[in-house]
Design a protein around this motif. Structure first.
Motif, mmCIF file in Angstrom:
data_model
loop_
_atom_site.group_PDB
_atom_site.id
_atom_site.type_symbol
_atom_site.label_atom_id
_atom_site.label_comp_id
_atom_site.label_asym_id
_atom_site.label_seq_id
_atom_site.Cartn_x
_atom_site.Cartn_y
_atom_site.Cartn_z
ATOM 1 N N ASP A 1 64.036 63.468 61.785
ATOM 2 C CA ASP A 1 63.512 62.491 60.053
ATOM 3 C C ASP A 1 61.914 62.273 60.525
ATOM 4 N N SER B 1 59.510 64.580 58.895
ATOM 5 C CA SER B 1 60.016 64.874 57.903
ATOM 6 C C SER B 1 60.086 66.976 58.341
ATOM 7 N N ARG C 1 66.929 68.373 58.707
ATOM 8 C CA ARG C 1 68.295 68.506 59.343
ATOM 9 C C ARG C 1 68.701 70.011 58.855
#
Length: 326
Positions: free
Chosen positions: A245, A248, A251
């Motif tokens: 995260d 960016s 996932r």
């Protein structure tokens, strides 16, 4: 041997302006062609190693592959079926050096005080992660199984390749890191520590609360709700999820964290003045907490480089003993 660009803030040099105030951080849009040493027999494995800040693939690769083991052989000679890839980082403006463009995988103000202007690292880590993954995927397309691909690096090359490895979706053949660290390690650690803290709270409630302390117990549970809620999630998945995260990086719902099966070698000089030995230990401990199987070597008389021939011997042994199908 990596030059002053790996050091902390030099005397007389101060940053000017804010990040992005006078143009983009990256001065080029493409990475230079990597320095490649092709195998001398049928190609079975690939090793991709990233140089330190201020260096380049040719310089680092030439020195590394000509370094001798204690038997007088080089790694290139010992592993004739291996393709060695030494990429070169883009020229990025270094805020530490008045925005002078240098070869660096990401920008950073002070390696040993990473919380200071830590946001400088994010863009480069994002690009380098994508770039290293693309090199891995190219080797897979060339017919090399992912479990026969080893990645790693020296110093900032270790830091960036370690971060990229943690964001990868498959088990790699191995990871080799020298005198490096893991960016944002303290944040990833917090997810593992939160799980331990929640376990302690639960134990206190079980063994420390009697029937006539219901009101007190309720208050304790109320205060711990947030901690326990985080602890119900897989702390390892959440730690790696944070790293993704943070840059960016997407996932995956199907992510089984197969990369955790990758064997890891980390070596660090106790006398390292540029990347403190404690930062190497921090990376080691975090990887252990994530479940990696670590081969760790500390070299008492070594500064900021790799130990010849000792560490070259240890890397040879690691590749033979731990990396898949060697």
């Amino acid at each position: 041997m990596e030059g002053p660009s790996e050091s902390s803030v030099p005397t007389g040099i101060a940053p000017s302006g804010q990040v992005g105030s006078s143009g983009p951080l990256s001065t080029t849009t493409e990475y230079p062609e990597p320095f490649i040493i092709n195998p001398t027999t049928s190609h079975t494995h690939t090793i991709i190693l990233l140089h330190g800040r201020g260096s380049n693939g040719l310089k680092f690769g030439t020195e590394f592959t000509t370094s001798n083991t204690s038997t007088g052989e080089t790694l290139q000679r010992i592993f004739p079926s291996t393709k060695w890839i030494f990429p070169t980082a883009k020229k990025r403006r270094a805020v530490l050096f008045k925005r002078m463009p240098i070869n660096q995988w990401f920008d950073i103000m002070d390696i040993n005080n990473q919380s200071y202007r830590e946001h400088l690292q994010v863009d480069g880590l994002q690009e380098t992660t994508e770039f290293l993954h693309s090199l891995i995927e190219q080797e897979i397309r060339n017919g090399i199984p992912v479990e026969r691909i080893v990645v790693g690096g020296l110093s900032q090359g270790c830091a960036s390749s370690l971060y990229a490895m943690l964001c990868y979706k498959w088990r790699l053949g191995g990871y080799i890191g020298m005198c490096g660290w893991l960016p944002f390690a303290e944040y990833a650690e917090s997810f593992l520590n939160t799980s331990s803290s929640a376990d302690g709270i639960e134990d206190d409630d079980i063994f420390g609360t009697s029937d006539d302390e219901e009101g007190t117990a309720f208050t304790k549970n109320e205060e711990a709700d947030g901690t326990q809620e985080r602890a119900t999630k897989d702390p390892i998945a959440e730690a790696i999820g944070f790293l993704k995260d943070n840059i960016s990086f997407p996932r995956s719902q199907e992510d089984k964290l197969l990369v955790l099966q990758t064997p890891v070698f980390l070596g660090h000089g106790v006398l390292d003045e540029k990347v403190l030995f404690q930062l190497g230990e921090q990376a080691r401990d975090l990887l252990k907490g994530l479940g990696f199987n670590i081969t760790w070597k500390g070299y008492s008389d070594l500064g900021h480089w790799y130990k010849i021939p000792d560490e070259i011997d240890h890397i040879r042994d690691f590749i033979i003993d731990r990396c898949s199908r060697y």
